[in-house]
Scaffold this motif. Sequence first.
Motif, mmCIF file in Angstrom:
data_model
loop_
_atom_site.group_PDB
_atom_site.id
_atom_site.type_symbol
_atom_site.label_atom_id
_atom_site.label_comp_id
_atom_site.label_asym_id
_atom_site.label_seq_id
_atom_site.Cartn_x
_atom_site.Cartn_y
_atom_site.Cartn_z
ATOM 1 N N GLY A 1 7.021 12.274 -26.006
ATOM 2 C CA GLY A 1 6.726 12.820 -24.679
ATOM 3 C C GLY A 1 7.483 14.108 -24.425
ATOM 4 O O GLY A 1 6.923 15.105 -23.961
ATOM 5 N N GLY A 2 8.770 14.101 -24.779
ATOM 6 C CA GLY A 2 9.607 15.281 -24.552
ATOM 7 C C GLY A 2 9.126 16.476 -25.355
ATOM 8 O O GLY A 2 9.062 17.600 -24.851
ATOM 9 N N LYS A 3 8.752 16.214 -26.615
ATOM 10 C CA LYS A 3 8.282 17.315 -27.453
ATOM 11 C C LYS A 3 6.915 17.821 -26.996
ATOM 12 O O LYS A 3 6.512 18.929 -27.296
ATOM 13 C CB LYS A 3 8.203 16.859 -28.920
ATOM 14 N N ALA A 4 6.173 16.945 -26.298
ATOM 15 C CA ALA A 4 4.845 17.342 -25.838
ATOM 16 C C ALA A 4 4.918 18.096 -24.521
ATOM 17 O O ALA A 4 3.972 18.776 -24.137
ATOM 18 C CB ALA A 4 3.949 16.110 -25.688
ATOM 19 N N LEU A 5 6.062 17.985 -23.839
ATOM 20 C CA LEU A 5 6.183 18.547 -22.500
ATOM 21 C C LEU A 5 5.904 20.053 -22.425
ATOM 22 O O LEU A 5 5.148 20.503 -21.561
ATOM 23 C CB LEU A 5 7.574 18.220 -21.935
ATOM 24 N N PRO A 6 6.495 20.857 -23.334
ATOM 25 C CA PRO A 6 6.215 22.295 -23.256
ATOM 26 C C PRO A 6 4.721 22.604 -23.338
ATOM 27 O O PRO A 6 4.213 23.405 -22.550
ATOM 28 C CB PRO A 6 6.942 22.862 -24.481
ATOM 29 N N ALA A 7 4.033 21.940 -24.265
ATOM 30 C CA ALA A 7 2.599 22.183 -24.406
ATOM 31 C C ALA A 7 1.863 21.677 -23.173
ATOM 32 O O ALA A 7 0.894 22.285 -22.722
ATOM 33 C CB ALA A 7 2.063 21.494 -25.661
ATOM 34 N N PHE A 8 2.349 20.570 -22.620
ATOM 35 C CA PHE A 8 1.693 20.022 -21.435
ATOM 36 C C PHE A 8 1.800 20.999 -20.267
ATOM 37 O O PHE A 8 0.832 21.251 -19.555
ATOM 38 C CB PHE A 8 2.327 18.686 -21.060
ATOM 39 N N SER A 9 2.992 21.590 -20.085
ATOM 40 C CA SER A 9 3.147 22.500 -18.956
ATOM 41 C C SER A 9 2.367 23.793 -19.196
ATOM 42 O O SER A 9 1.962 24.464 -18.271
ATOM 43 C CB SER A 9 4.629 22.798 -18.698
ATOM 44 N N GLU A 10 2.126 24.110 -20.479
ATOM 45 C CA GLU A 10 1.410 25.345 -20.759
ATOM 46 C C GLU A 10 -0.110 25.166 -20.642
ATOM 47 O O GLU A 10 -0.783 25.989 -20.034
ATOM 48 C CB GLU A 10 1.762 25.820 -22.170
ATOM 49 N N TYR A 11 -0.606 24.091 -21.226
ATOM 50 C CA TYR A 11 -2.074 23.931 -21.258
ATOM 51 C C TYR A 11 -2.586 22.978 -20.192
ATOM 52 O O TYR A 11 -3.776 22.983 -19.886
ATOM 53 C CB TYR A 11 -2.520 23.424 -22.635
ATOM 54 N N GLY A 12 -1.715 22.137 -19.657
ATOM 55 C CA GLY A 12 -2.122 21.211 -18.606
ATOM 56 C C GLY A 12 -3.206 20.262 -19.075
ATOM 57 O O GLY A 12 -3.327 19.960 -20.266
ATOM 58 N N PHE A 13 -4.011 19.798 -18.118
ATOM 59 C CA PHE A 13 -5.057 18.846 -18.471
ATOM 60 C C PHE A 13 -6.255 19.521 -19.121
ATOM 61 O O PHE A 13 -7.125 18.868 -19.672
ATOM 62 C CB PHE A 13 -5.488 18.047 -17.237
ATOM 63 N N GLY A 14 -6.315 20.863 -19.021
ATOM 64 C CA GLY A 14 -7.392 21.598 -19.682
ATOM 65 C C GLY A 14 -7.400 21.347 -21.182
ATOM 66 O O GLY A 14 -8.437 21.437 -21.842
ATOM 67 N N PHE A 15 -6.230 20.998 -21.716
ATOM 68 C CA PHE A 15 -6.086 20.668 -23.139
ATOM 69 C C PHE A 15 -7.031 19.532 -23.532
ATOM 70 O O PHE A 15 -7.587 19.514 -24.620
ATOM 71 C CB PHE A 15 -4.630 20.233 -23.358
#
Lengths: 306, 325
Positions: free
Chosen positions: B53-67
């Motif tokens: 989860g922690g490692k995914a956080l940066p990508a999550f904040s960058e791409y959001g749910f659009g990912f």
Amino acid sequence: MSEPNLTATAELIALGVPEAPRRLPNLNRAPFEIRALKSGFLTALTWIAALLASVPLFSVIYRLAIEGGSRLDWEALTALPPSAFEQGGGFGNAIVGTLVMVGLATLISVPIGIFAAIYLAILDPDSRLAHSVRFLSKALTGFPSILAGVFVYAVLVVTMKTYSALAGGVALAVLMLPTVVLAAEQAMMMVPKKMKDAAFGIGCTRAQVIWKVVLPTGAPGILTGVMLAIAGAAGNSAPLLFTALFSGYYLTSLTEPTASLAILIFNFSGMPYDNQIELAWAASLVLVMVVLVFNILARIIGRQKH
Amino acid sequence: MASHHFDHVDRSGSVSGPPSAGDYIFDRGFRGVAWLSAVFILALVVYIVIEIGGKALPAFSEYGFGFLTSTTWNVQTGQFGILPEIWGTLYSSLLALIIGGVFGVAIAIFLTQDFLHGHLAAVFRTIIELLAAIPSVVYGLWGIYVLIPLLRPVANWLHGEFGFVPFFGTSLSGPGLGPAALVLAIMILPTVASISVDALHQVPYKVKEAAYGMGTTRWEAILKVMLPTAGSGILAALVLGFGRALGETMALAMLIGNSNQISLSLFSPANTLAALLASSFPEAGPVEVRALMYAALVLLAITLIVNAIGLAVMKFATRKFEAER
């Protein structure tokens, strides 16, 4: 079809049953009645399904024996993997790598797994901790093996800045752990309460009861679980993809990229060279033999306790 | 130490005695280690979730749910989306569940409803269990060189004759969804079969005797009595088999074609989350790794939810019979 069964009716009357009904249901076998035909049809379908389902196993084993067997010789078992256009070669380093990583995983997961199982089965089976550990272990058995690789990549590979046999071993250990825990717990719960009570009765401490009675009595079951876990780990490749990576050479230390049979098969299977594809089949044969030996050993040990 | 409690006991001529200091320490230490190991497993799972989860956080904040809804995966332009992989994961697993589920339940019936003599049934059960022992890569290799060549003429005939049906919309050139799903079905079949066998074994024998006593045929007893009674256990088997299929990696990475597209066709190449991780991770740069961590988190979430549902159903099923006894 349903003409009254006169003999049966006559018998009932002869037996003195006073109000024998005029028309008894047909109690004879009626093999061509629709219901019976339907049942027979479904039975046939089930047989076909069962036989079809065992085809893949035999097909896999047959192809392995044909394709892999023709290439399996001393060179294949000991030589280093060939480069693109090279002929010959083998997968000796991958065998060593697999053995080392599975050994490492066993050393890590078996002690922790058995001790955790002791807690679950004997020390405090109904505590909240035991319930959650049991649930998580079951959930972990369905945990995608590639995610164990992702996890260990994030924890070990990134911090050590290198792919390594150590990381591969830890990733496999994560996957072995739930199998060991659940099998060991099951085995220890099977130990008769009488035996434990007898040991407590002569004044053993809990540790002594577990160490001298429960573990030796449950040993076959525990060993079965360990064997199955080892068989599973030996064949598992997904977590090694980016923890151990691959290497063209024999392993010299635990902190360098390491070859394994499964990754060699994965890499070679996609190559357009016959030599590599033949080696992939031979390596598969070795891998399947290792896995089946452990599986069958597990079954034999498991059966002895009955 | 507890030994002074026993000081008044006359122990002359007796071999027994209270635990020595060594015994006491061993007992405490042993139980401590056991407790620590149990806690370790708890901590490990929490750590896995936090780490991914922690490692995914940066990508999550960058791409959001659009990912989750974007369909491009382009390292050069830094555009990442996993809709095709989510689609491929669910579609291939669903197909595998249908095939593997039908066969798995049929085999569970075959093994439990007296079709085979006890000894033969044990042999057959071993054969089915060994299906699960064959490593995933070996199935991949078998799929590439045995199954795909076998399926290709059939698939291309189906495409030629029934190309208007969306399922046969493309021809099978090599790897594709169909062969991948078929191998996946073989791999989950033992899971479905063995949990269903347990579920059917849990049905009290008198239930079946009662059905036979009413004059049912064997299959009326199975379909109208045994299967409904064991229903929740079989449902658990199917859900857990589905969970197994979602996370399966190597065979799929070798057979599905790793192509970033959404298609209903059984013969077109596709991709799954696990296969995406397997094929992209080893060569990924830091930006792509972050996106892959996000994909890993999505896979983790899907499998955890499916497995938790499966385990909950199984618990419910077991409890039902415990209450009846």
